[in-house]
Design an enzyme around this catalytic site. Structure first.
Site, PDB file in Angstrom:
ATOM      1  N   LYS A   1       0.814  -1.235   0.000  1.00  0.00           N
ATOM      2  CA  LYS A   1       0.000   0.000   0.000  1.00  0.00           C
ATOM      3  C   LYS A   1       0.838   1.271   0.000  1.00  0.00           C
ATOM      4  O   LYS A   1       0.448   2.259  -0.597  1.00  0.00           O
ATOM      5  CB  LYS A   1      -0.979  -0.012   1.170  1.00  0.00           C
ATOM      6  CG  LYS A   1      -0.337   0.022   2.534  1.00  0.00           C
ATOM      7  CD  LYS A   1      -1.373  -0.281   3.613  1.00  0.00           C
ATOM      8  CE  LYS A   1      -0.736  -0.223   4.981  1.00  0.00           C
ATOM      9  NZ  LYS A   1      -1.506  -0.981   5.975  1.00  0.00           N
TER      10      LYS A   1
ATOM     11  N   ARG B   1      -8.318  -1.035  16.194  1.00  0.00           N
ATOM     12  CA  ARG B   1      -8.640  -0.708  14.818  1.00  0.00           C
ATOM     13  C   ARG B   1      -9.622  -1.797  14.401  1.00  0.00           C
ATOM     14  O   ARG B   1     -10.608  -1.994  15.104  1.00  0.00           O
ATOM     15  CB  ARG B   1      -7.373  -0.619  13.946  1.00  0.00           C
ATOM     16  CG  ARG B   1      -7.591   0.330  12.753  1.00  0.00           C
ATOM     17  CD  ARG B   1      -6.392   0.443  11.833  1.00  0.00           C
ATOM     18  NE  ARG B   1      -6.183  -0.766  11.036  1.00  0.00           N
ATOM     19  CZ  ARG B   1      -5.217  -0.902  10.134  1.00  0.00           C
ATOM     20  NH1 ARG B   1      -4.375   0.081   9.917  1.00  0.00           N
ATOM     21  NH2 ARG B   1      -5.077  -2.028   9.451  1.00  0.00           N
TER      22      ARG B   1
END
Ligand SMILES: *Cc1c(COP(=O)(O)O)cnc(C)c1O
Length: 352
Positions: free
Chosen positions: A34, A128
């Site tokens: 990413k 998260r």
């Protein structure tokens, strides 16, 4: 100008060293792309280095690599319901925490007459993504009831939001959760994914890894870092990326601004220390490309700050106008530089 120089051979070597290291204790790797926007050449370097999967949080990046014809399993790290149709088309495996999304993935897998593989993420304290451990048995039962989905793994992610360190205690908890679920539902899951680049110290020091057999690595492959404490991992390359930008002004100036004080271009009133006159250099790089705090000058210049398009440095010597200066960058800086359309990406070779 500016440009990001990328040494593929060093990325490949980092991937190889880490693949071999983790393999010594039965752990496979997902190379996480990413930060480099799924650049196919960089992903290919990771594959050549020995990673077993390529993972990315953005579907667009996976699509880019799929289109480039990468021969590996593609894993989506962040799954959104509205993208379900494309997720099934592009990704082999996706990470999931919501039943509504899984239902939608199952529907589209059926429409596309294929099977989509899923990894369920568990919350272990970083806050998260993740299903709460107490909700897992029911969640897994529901997941298994969906046609056209295949549950292939359980995973967790730490040290991302809550800065919770992966250690023997939470990794043993993940192992326990995995074996309980496998026993309860008669499963033999292929992937028990323990975490990311912050898992390095746990991996090096843990007496037992339990049944953890996979880790997802971005930063440690790209920048050679153990992210739990920003330490450089010995033996890896740490400068596979360098940012190069051009000097557009170089003059001796006072270090203290003068005149009536108002706000700067970003609405704040900065404080300055009077260091007398200094040699100041402006480079054609700015906040629109990268945060100045993400950079380190290879010429040992002090980075004073930046506005949207000007990076201000100070140092001993003046520079010729047009000279190129080099900077190393951290993970946030790499992400930003890769994302800026003004930064050229150039693959370079070294003799090392
Ligand atoms: C970004 C990400 C990773 C990789 O993190 P690094 O710190 O770059 O190794 C792994 N897993 C998930 C779910 C991620 O979002």
């Amino acid at each position: 100008m500016p440009r990001l120089e990328i040494i593929l051979a060093q990325i490949e070597q980092n991937a190889r060293i880490l693949s071999e290291l983790y393999a010594t204790r039965g752990v496979s790797l997902m190379g996480v792309s990413k930060a480099v926007l799924g650049d196919p050449a960089i992903a290919q370097a990771m594959i050549q280095g020995g990673v077993n999967f390529i993972a990315d949080s953005r579907l667009e990046n996976l699509a880019r690599m799929r289109k480039a014809g990468l021969k590996t399993q593609l894993v989506l790290l962040r799954t959104a319901l509205s993208q379900a149709e494309a997720v099934v088309r592009v990704a082999d495996i996706s990470l999931n925490t919501e039943f509504a999304t899984l239902k939608c993935l199952s529907y589209h897998a059926e429409q596309q007459r294929r099977q989509h593989q899923v990894i369920v993420m568990v919350e272990l304290g970083d806050l998260r993504e993740g299903v709460m451990p107490c909700d897992l048995p029911q969640f897994i039962q529901q997941t298994l009831s969906l046609p056209n989905l295949k549950l292939v793994g359980i995973g967790c992610n730490l040290a991302c939001y809550g800065a919770i360190k992966p250690n023997e205690r939470n990794m043993a908890k993940l192992s326990q959760i995995v074996s309980d679920l496998e026993r309860k539902f008669g499963l033999d899951l292929r992937i028990h994914s323990g975490g990311n680049s912050a898992n390095y110290q746990w991996f090096k020091t843990a007496q037992s890894l339990g049944n953890i057999n996979n880790i997802r690595l971005g930063e440690s492959i790209l920048l050679g870092c153990d992210t739990a404490n920003s330490n450089a991992i010995p033996g890896l390359h740490h400068q596979a990326f360098q940012l190069v930008a051009e000097v557009i002004e170089s003059k001796a100036k006072p270090s203290l601004p003068w005149g009536e004080v108002c706000q700067d271009a970003f609405g704040s009133v900065p404080q300055f220390r009077d260091r007398g006159s200094e040699q100041r250099t402006i480079v054609a790089l700015g906040k629109q490309d990268i945060a100045s705090g993400s950079l380190q000058s290879k010429q040992q210049l002090d980075i004073l700050g930046a506005s949207s398009d000007h990076l201000i440095l100070s140092g001993q010597q003046p520079f010729p106008i047009g000279q190129e200066l080099q900077f190393s960058l951290d993970y946030g800086g790499l992400l930003a530089a890769m994302t800026s359309p003004f930064v050229e990406k150039r693959f370079v070779h070294t003799l090392e």
